[in-house]
Design a protein around this motif. Structure first.
Motif, PDB file in Angstrom:
ATOM      1  N   ARG A  13       1.283  -1.850  -6.267  1.00 23.47           N
ATOM      2  CA  ARG A  13       2.097  -1.016  -5.287  1.00 23.47           C
ATOM      3  C   ARG A  13       3.730  -1.181  -5.869  1.00 23.47           C
ATOM      4  N   ASP A  15       6.082  -0.782  -3.779  1.00 22.90           N
ATOM      5  CA  ASP A  15       6.593  -1.296  -2.437  1.00 22.90           C
ATOM      6  C   ASP A  15       6.585  -2.968  -2.672  1.00 22.90           C
ATOM      7  N   CYS A 100      -2.898  -4.069  12.337  1.00 22.79           N
ATOM      8  CA  CYS A 100      -2.241  -3.087  11.494  1.00 22.79           C
ATOM      9  C   CYS A 100      -3.650  -2.134  10.646  1.00 22.79           C
ATOM     10  N   ARG A 109       0.917   8.990   8.613  1.00 26.59           N
ATOM     11  CA  ARG A 109       1.504   7.611   8.565  1.00 26.59           C
ATOM     12  C   ARG A 109       1.584   7.190   9.918  1.00 26.59           C
ATOM     13  N   GLN A 123       6.491  -6.507  10.676  1.00 27.89           N
ATOM     14  CA  GLN A 123       7.060  -5.693   9.703  1.00 27.89           C
ATOM     15  C   GLN A 123       6.231  -5.743   8.240  1.00 27.89           C
ATOM     16  N   ARG A 124       6.020  -6.917   7.997  1.00 30.13           N
ATOM     17  CA  ARG A 124       5.211  -7.145   6.294  1.00 30.13           C
ATOM     18  C   ARG A 124       3.924  -6.462   6.709  1.00 30.13           C
ATOM     19  N   GLN A 127       3.561  -2.704   6.541  1.00 29.16           N
ATOM     20  CA  GLN A 127       3.954  -2.360   5.291  1.00 29.16           C
ATOM     21  C   GLN A 127       2.659  -2.572   4.411  1.00 29.16           C
ATOM     22  N   PHE A 128       1.917  -3.608   4.582  1.00 27.00           N
ATOM     23  CA  PHE A 128       1.116  -3.844   3.556  1.00 27.00           C
ATOM     24  C   PHE A 128      -0.424  -2.907   3.991  1.00 27.00           C
ATOM     25  N   GLY A 130       0.026   0.011   4.850  1.00 22.11           N
ATOM     26  CA  GLY A 130       0.173   1.514   4.695  1.00 22.11           C
ATOM     27  C   GLY A 130       0.872   2.485   6.093  1.00 22.11           C
ATOM     28  N   ASP A 132       4.323   2.873   8.591  1.00 23.87           N
ATOM     29  CA  ASP A 132       5.657   2.562   8.901  1.00 23.87           C
ATOM     30  C   ASP A 132       6.282   1.863   9.952  1.00 23.87           C
ATOM     31  N   TYR A 133       7.453   1.438   9.820  1.00 20.55           N
ATOM     32  CA  TYR A 133       7.905   0.257  10.692  1.00 20.55           C
ATOM     33  C   TYR A 133       9.142   0.732  11.261  1.00 20.55           C
TER      34      TYR A 133
END
Length: 364
Positions: A13, A15, A100, A109, A123-124, A127-128, A130, A132-133
Protein backbone atom coordinates in the motif's frame (compact mmCIF):
# COMPACT_ATOMS: atom_id res chain seq x y z
CA UNK A 1 13.07 0.94 -11.60
CA UNK A 2 14.40 -2.41 -10.41
CA UNK A 3 12.19 -5.53 -10.36
CA UNK A 4 11.99 -5.46 -6.55
CA UNK A 5 10.99 -1.79 -6.58
CA UNK A 6 8.29 -2.57 -9.13
CA UNK A 7 7.08 -5.46 -6.99
CA UNK A 8 6.94 -3.29 -3.86
CA UNK A 9 5.10 -0.49 -5.67
CA UNK A 10 2.61 -3.00 -7.03
CA UNK A 11 1.91 -4.95 -3.85
CA UNK A 12 2.53 -2.71 -0.83
CA UNK A 13 0.00 0.00 0.00
CA UNK A 14 1.16 3.50 -0.82
CA UNK A 15 0.37 4.81 2.68
CA UNK A 16 2.58 2.08 4.17
CA UNK A 17 5.41 2.84 1.75
CA UNK A 18 5.28 6.51 2.70
CA UNK A 19 5.88 6.12 6.46
CA UNK A 20 8.86 5.12 8.55
CA UNK A 21 9.09 1.98 10.67
CA UNK A 22 8.51 2.34 14.40
CA UNK A 23 11.98 3.22 15.65
CA UNK A 24 13.44 1.79 18.86
CA UNK A 25 16.75 3.34 19.85
CA UNK A 26 19.75 1.12 20.54
CA UNK A 27 20.39 1.48 24.26
CA UNK A 28 23.53 -0.64 24.51
CA UNK A 29 25.90 0.91 27.06
CA UNK A 30 23.44 3.65 28.07
CA UNK A 31 21.54 4.45 31.23
CA UNK A 32 18.17 3.65 29.67
CA UNK A 33 15.49 6.13 30.68
CA UNK A 34 13.51 6.33 27.44
CA UNK A 35 11.00 3.46 27.48
CA UNK A 36 9.13 3.60 30.81
CA UNK A 37 10.46 0.23 31.96
CA UNK A 38 10.63 -0.92 35.57
CA UNK A 39 14.39 -0.94 36.33
CA UNK A 40 14.09 -3.65 38.98
CA UNK A 41 14.40 -7.36 38.28
CA UNK A 42 12.69 -10.07 40.30
CA UNK A 43 14.72 -11.08 43.37
CA UNK A 44 17.33 -13.75 42.69
CA UNK A 45 15.48 -16.49 44.57
CA UNK A 46 12.32 -15.86 42.54
CA UNK A 47 14.28 -15.84 39.29
CA UNK A 48 15.64 -19.29 40.17
CA UNK A 49 12.15 -20.57 40.90
CA UNK A 50 10.86 -19.09 37.65
CA UNK A 51 13.71 -20.70 35.73
CA UNK A 52 12.79 -24.11 37.11
CA UNK A 53 9.17 -23.63 36.13
CA UNK A 54 10.07 -22.46 32.63
CA UNK A 55 12.26 -25.53 32.22
CA UNK A 56 9.12 -27.64 32.48
CA UNK A 57 7.36 -25.85 29.61
CA UNK A 58 6.14 -28.07 26.78
CA UNK A 59 7.75 -26.16 23.96
CA UNK A 60 6.69 -28.82 21.45
CA UNK A 61 3.00 -28.15 22.09
CA UNK A 62 0.76 -25.22 21.32
CA UNK A 63 -0.50 -23.26 24.31
CA UNK A 64 -3.89 -24.12 25.75
CA UNK A 65 -5.87 -21.73 23.59
CA UNK A 66 -8.34 -20.66 26.28
CA UNK A 67 -5.55 -19.41 28.59
CA UNK A 68 -8.02 -20.14 31.38
CA UNK A 69 -5.47 -20.37 34.20
CA UNK A 70 -3.67 -17.15 33.31
CA UNK A 71 -6.91 -15.26 32.77
CA UNK A 72 -8.20 -16.42 36.13
CA UNK A 73 -4.98 -15.23 37.77
CA UNK A 74 -5.32 -11.84 36.09
CA UNK A 75 -8.96 -11.50 37.15
CA UNK A 76 -8.24 -12.42 40.75
CA UNK A 77 -5.06 -10.37 41.14
CA UNK A 78 -5.55 -7.21 39.09
CA UNK A 79 -8.96 -5.93 40.10
CA UNK A 80 -11.26 -7.13 37.30
CA UNK A 81 -14.91 -6.88 38.41
CA UNK A 82 -16.84 -10.05 39.23
CA UNK A 83 -18.57 -11.48 36.18
CA UNK A 84 -16.09 -9.89 33.76
CA UNK A 85 -13.49 -11.80 31.77
CA UNK A 86 -10.27 -10.59 30.17
CA UNK A 87 -8.80 -10.96 26.72
CA UNK A 88 -5.05 -11.34 26.42
CA UNK A 89 -2.75 -9.82 23.84
CA UNK A 90 0.89 -9.77 22.82
CA UNK A 91 1.33 -6.51 24.70
CA UNK A 92 -1.35 -3.83 24.53
CA UNK A 93 -0.16 -3.11 20.98
CA UNK A 94 -1.88 -6.26 19.73
CA UNK A 95 -5.05 -5.41 21.62
CA UNK A 96 -5.14 -1.96 20.00
CA UNK A 97 -4.74 -3.62 16.61
CA UNK A 98 -7.51 -6.13 17.38
CA UNK A 99 -9.88 -3.35 18.40
CA UNK A 100 -9.19 -1.48 15.17
CA UNK A 101 -9.58 -4.56 12.98
CA UNK A 102 -12.86 -5.51 14.67
CA UNK A 103 -14.32 -2.02 14.20
CA UNK A 104 -13.03 -1.21 10.69
CA UNK A 105 -16.36 -1.35 8.89
CA UNK A 106 -16.51 -2.30 5.23
CA UNK A 107 -19.45 -0.09 4.26
CA UNK A 108 -17.72 3.17 5.14
CA UNK A 109 -14.47 4.51 6.59
CA UNK A 110 -14.67 4.11 10.34
CA UNK A 111 -12.95 6.64 12.59
CA UNK A 112 -10.56 6.34 15.52
CA UNK A 113 -10.37 9.44 17.69
CA UNK A 114 -7.95 10.31 20.48
CA UNK A 115 -6.47 13.32 22.25
CA UNK A 116 -3.14 14.34 20.82
CA UNK A 117 -0.33 14.02 21.66
CA UNK A 118 -0.86 10.49 22.91
CA UNK A 119 0.35 6.95 22.27
CA UNK A 120 1.47 6.73 18.64
CA UNK A 121 0.08 3.21 18.12
CA UNK A 122 -3.51 4.47 18.20
CA UNK A 123 -2.92 6.31 14.94
CA UNK A 124 -0.72 3.65 13.35
CA UNK A 125 -3.14 0.82 14.15
CA UNK A 126 -6.06 2.83 12.80
CA UNK A 127 -4.17 3.45 9.57
CA UNK A 128 -3.16 -0.17 9.11
CA UNK A 129 -6.76 -1.33 9.71
CA UNK A 130 -8.04 1.05 7.03
CA UNK A 131 -9.64 3.55 9.42
CA UNK A 132 -9.42 7.32 9.54
CA UNK A 133 -7.71 8.89 12.54
CA UNK A 134 -8.76 12.16 14.16
CA UNK A 135 -6.50 13.73 16.77
CA UNK A 136 -7.95 16.37 19.10
CA UNK A 137 -5.18 18.61 20.51
CA UNK A 138 -4.73 18.94 24.24
CA UNK A 139 -4.88 22.37 25.80
CA UNK A 140 -1.65 24.32 26.23
CA UNK A 141 -1.46 23.11 29.85
CA UNK A 142 -1.70 19.50 28.53
CA UNK A 143 -5.17 18.91 29.96
CA UNK A 144 -8.03 17.41 27.97
CA UNK A 145 -10.05 19.82 25.83
CA UNK A 146 -13.46 18.35 26.62
CA UNK A 147 -15.56 20.71 24.45
CA UNK A 148 -13.31 19.97 21.47
CA UNK A 149 -13.47 16.22 22.16
CA UNK A 150 -17.28 16.27 22.37
CA UNK A 151 -17.54 18.37 19.21
CA UNK A 152 -15.26 15.94 17.34
CA UNK A 153 -17.31 12.97 18.57
CA UNK A 154 -20.50 14.67 17.36
CA UNK A 155 -18.94 15.45 13.97
CA UNK A 156 -17.11 12.19 13.24
CA UNK A 157 -19.11 9.61 15.27
CA UNK A 158 -15.98 7.52 15.88
CA UNK A 159 -16.09 3.77 16.34
CA UNK A 160 -13.26 4.00 18.88
CA UNK A 161 -11.99 6.71 21.20
CA UNK A 162 -8.68 5.94 22.91
CA UNK A 163 -8.00 7.67 26.22
CA UNK A 164 -4.57 7.02 27.71
CA UNK A 165 -5.02 7.21 31.50
CA UNK A 166 -2.47 8.49 32.55
CA UNK A 167 -1.57 9.92 29.18
CA UNK A 168 1.66 9.13 27.36
CA UNK A 169 3.82 11.21 26.82
CA UNK A 170 2.42 13.89 29.13
CA UNK A 171 2.03 11.73 32.27
CA UNK A 172 -1.12 13.41 33.55
CA UNK A 173 -4.49 11.89 34.46
CA UNK A 174 -7.36 13.44 32.55
CA UNK A 175 -10.34 14.37 34.70
CA UNK A 176 -12.50 11.34 35.50
CA UNK A 177 -15.68 13.36 34.93
CA UNK A 178 -14.41 14.35 31.49
CA UNK A 179 -13.82 10.71 30.59
CA UNK A 180 -17.32 9.79 31.78
CA UNK A 181 -18.73 12.57 29.58
CA UNK A 182 -16.89 11.09 26.58
CA UNK A 183 -18.10 7.56 27.34
CA UNK A 184 -21.68 8.80 27.51
CA UNK A 185 -21.32 10.85 24.32
CA UNK A 186 -20.34 7.64 22.49
CA UNK A 187 -23.28 5.62 23.80
CA UNK A 188 -25.00 3.71 21.01
CA UNK A 189 -22.32 3.99 18.33
CA UNK A 190 -18.77 4.00 19.73
CA UNK A 191 -16.44 2.38 22.24
CA UNK A 192 -14.36 4.27 24.78
CA UNK A 193 -11.01 2.57 25.36
CA UNK A 194 -9.43 3.66 28.64
CA UNK A 195 -5.79 2.61 28.30
CA UNK A 196 -4.39 2.13 31.80
CA UNK A 197 -0.87 1.05 30.87
CA UNK A 198 0.54 3.06 33.80
CA UNK A 199 -2.10 2.07 36.35
CA UNK A 200 0.48 0.73 38.89
CA UNK A 201 1.69 4.32 39.33
CA UNK A 202 -1.63 6.15 39.17
CA UNK A 203 -4.20 7.06 41.80
CA UNK A 204 -7.32 6.12 39.86
CA UNK A 205 -8.72 3.43 37.56
CA UNK A 206 -11.84 2.78 35.52
CA UNK A 207 -11.60 -1.02 35.85
CA UNK A 208 -14.12 -1.12 38.69
CA UNK A 209 -16.54 1.05 36.69
CA UNK A 210 -16.95 -1.39 33.82
CA UNK A 211 -20.46 -2.45 34.96
CA UNK A 212 -21.61 1.19 34.66
CA UNK A 213 -20.97 1.51 30.91
CA UNK A 214 -21.74 -1.03 28.19
CA UNK A 215 -19.40 0.76 25.75
CA UNK A 216 -16.35 0.97 28.05
CA UNK A 217 -13.22 -1.11 27.47
CA UNK A 218 -10.38 -0.98 30.00
CA UNK A 219 -6.99 -2.01 28.66
CA UNK A 220 -3.78 -2.60 30.58
CA UNK A 221 -0.35 -4.17 30.24
CA UNK A 222 1.99 -5.85 32.69
CA UNK A 223 4.96 -4.17 30.98
CA UNK A 224 5.15 -1.18 33.33
CA UNK A 225 4.59 -3.45 36.34
CA UNK A 226 8.00 -4.98 35.71
CA UNK A 227 7.33 -7.56 32.98
CA UNK A 228 8.00 -5.67 29.75
CA UNK A 229 10.04 -8.56 28.37
CA UNK A 230 7.19 -11.07 28.34
CA UNK A 231 4.85 -8.87 26.22
CA UNK A 232 1.46 -9.37 27.85
CA UNK A 233 -1.51 -7.04 27.69
CA UNK A 234 -5.09 -7.58 28.78
CA UNK A 235 -8.42 -5.85 28.44
CA UNK A 236 -11.89 -6.25 29.88
CA UNK A 237 -15.33 -5.18 28.74
CA UNK A 238 -18.95 -6.28 28.85
CA UNK A 239 -18.97 -10.07 28.26
CA UNK A 240 -20.98 -9.90 25.01
CA UNK A 241 -18.67 -7.21 23.61
CA UNK A 242 -15.52 -9.06 24.64
CA UNK A 243 -16.81 -12.21 22.91
CA UNK A 244 -17.11 -10.32 19.61
CA UNK A 245 -13.63 -8.81 19.92
CA UNK A 246 -12.19 -12.23 20.74
CA UNK A 247 -13.19 -13.46 17.27
CA UNK A 248 -10.43 -11.27 15.82
CA UNK A 249 -7.72 -12.48 18.22
CA UNK A 250 -5.28 -14.88 16.56
CA UNK A 251 -5.25 -18.36 18.08
CA UNK A 252 -2.29 -19.09 20.36
CA UNK A 253 -1.35 -15.40 20.48
CA UNK A 254 0.27 -15.80 23.94
CA UNK A 255 3.22 -18.18 23.97
CA UNK A 256 3.77 -20.74 26.71
CA UNK A 257 6.84 -19.00 28.14
CA UNK A 258 4.91 -15.75 28.55
CA UNK A 259 2.01 -17.65 30.07
CA UNK A 260 4.18 -19.42 32.64
CA UNK A 261 6.18 -16.30 33.50
CA UNK A 262 3.04 -14.20 33.94
CA UNK A 263 1.32 -16.78 36.14
CA UNK A 264 4.43 -17.03 38.30
CA UNK A 265 4.86 -13.26 38.58
CA UNK A 266 1.22 -12.77 39.59
CA UNK A 267 1.70 -15.35 42.34
CA UNK A 268 4.27 -12.90 43.69
CA UNK A 269 2.53 -9.68 42.72
CA UNK A 270 3.34 -8.14 46.09
CA UNK A 271 7.00 -7.93 44.97
CA UNK A 272 5.99 -6.02 41.84
CA UNK A 273 3.69 -3.77 43.85
CA UNK A 274 6.55 -2.94 46.23
CA UNK A 275 8.72 -1.99 43.26
CA UNK A 276 5.94 0.24 41.92
CA UNK A 277 5.67 1.88 45.35
CA UNK A 278 9.40 2.58 45.36
CA UNK A 279 9.15 4.13 41.89
CA UNK A 280 6.26 6.37 42.95
CA UNK A 281 8.39 7.69 45.82
CA UNK A 282 11.36 8.14 43.48
CA UNK A 283 9.12 10.01 41.03
CA UNK A 284 8.37 12.66 43.64
CA UNK A 285 12.06 13.03 44.53
CA UNK A 286 13.14 13.23 40.89
CA UNK A 287 10.46 15.77 40.03
CA UNK A 288 11.45 17.99 42.95
CA UNK A 289 15.14 17.79 42.03
CA UNK A 290 14.47 18.76 38.40
CA UNK A 291 12.12 21.56 39.38
CA UNK A 292 14.95 23.08 41.46
CA UNK A 293 17.13 23.45 38.36
CA UNK A 294 17.10 26.78 36.51
CA UNK A 295 14.80 27.01 33.51
CA UNK A 296 13.17 23.59 34.01
CA UNK A 297 9.38 23.23 34.04
CA UNK A 298 8.15 19.93 35.49
CA UNK A 299 4.66 18.71 34.61
CA UNK A 300 2.56 16.64 37.05
CA UNK A 301 2.86 12.89 36.51
CA UNK A 302 0.78 9.92 37.57
CA UNK A 303 2.97 7.51 35.58
CA UNK A 304 6.50 6.11 35.93
CA UNK A 305 7.93 8.91 33.82
CA UNK A 306 8.08 12.68 34.04
CA UNK A 307 7.62 15.25 31.28
CA UNK A 308 9.68 18.41 31.53
CA UNK A 309 10.25 21.53 29.45
CA UNK A 310 13.73 23.03 29.10
CA UNK A 311 15.10 26.05 27.23
CA UNK A 312 16.61 23.90 24.46
CA UNK A 313 15.51 20.27 24.34
CA UNK A 314 17.70 19.28 21.40
CA UNK A 315 20.82 20.61 23.11
CA UNK A 316 20.03 18.97 26.46
CA UNK A 317 19.19 15.67 24.75
CA UNK A 318 22.44 15.65 22.76
CA UNK A 319 24.52 16.40 25.85
CA UNK A 320 22.81 13.61 27.80
CA UNK A 321 23.52 11.22 24.93
CA UNK A 322 27.17 12.18 25.04
CA UNK A 323 27.13 11.16 28.69
CA UNK A 324 25.52 7.81 27.86
CA UNK A 325 22.12 8.74 29.26
CA UNK A 326 19.19 7.91 26.97
CA UNK A 327 15.89 9.74 27.48
CA UNK A 328 13.09 10.61 25.02
CA UNK A 329 13.07 13.89 23.14
CA UNK A 330 9.36 14.42 22.44
CA UNK A 331 9.65 18.05 21.36
CA UNK A 332 8.80 17.28 17.71
CA UNK A 333 5.72 15.16 18.44
CA UNK A 334 3.30 18.08 18.73
CA UNK A 335 3.48 21.88 19.13
CA UNK A 336 2.27 21.69 22.76
CA UNK A 337 5.41 19.63 23.51
CA UNK A 338 7.89 22.24 22.27
CA UNK A 339 11.24 21.78 24.07
CA UNK A 340 9.88 18.87 26.11
CA UNK A 341 11.76 15.79 27.28
CA UNK A 342 10.38 12.61 28.86
CA UNK A 343 12.39 10.83 31.55
CA UNK A 344 11.64 7.37 32.94
CA UNK A 345 11.87 7.13 36.74
CA UNK A 346 14.54 4.61 37.67
CA UNK A 347 16.66 3.42 40.57
CA UNK A 348 18.22 5.94 42.98
CA UNK A 349 21.61 5.34 41.37
CA UNK A 350 20.39 5.89 37.81
CA UNK A 351 18.26 8.87 38.82
CA UNK A 352 21.30 10.48 40.43
CA UNK A 353 23.47 9.81 37.39
CA UNK A 354 20.80 11.35 35.19
CA UNK A 355 20.44 14.41 37.42
CA UNK A 356 24.18 15.02 37.45
CA UNK A 357 24.40 14.79 33.65
CA UNK A 358 21.22 16.81 33.22
CA UNK A 359 22.35 19.64 35.48
CA UNK A 360 25.65 19.75 33.59
CA UNK A 361 23.80 19.89 30.26
CA UNK A 362 21.89 22.98 31.39
CA UNK A 363 24.90 24.87 32.64
CA UNK A 364 27.35 24.01 29.88
Amino acid sequence: MSPIDTLINTTIRSDVRSIQSYHVADASGFIKLDAMENPYELPHALRQQLGARLAEASLNRYPVASYATLKQRVRETLGVPAGYDVMLGNGSDELISILCMACARQDRRAVVLAPTPSFVMYQRSAQFAGMDYVGVPLKADLTLDLPAMLAAIDEHRPALVFLSYPNNPTGNLFGADDIVAIIRALDGFGLAIVDEAYEPFASDTFMGRLPEFANLVVMRTVSKLGLAGIRLGYMSAAPQLLAELDKVRPPYNINVLTQIAAEFALEHVEVLNQQASALRAARADLAAAMAALPGVEVFPSAANFILIRVPNSDDAYAKLLSNKVLIKNVSKMHPVLANCLRITVSTPEENRAFLDAFAASLSA
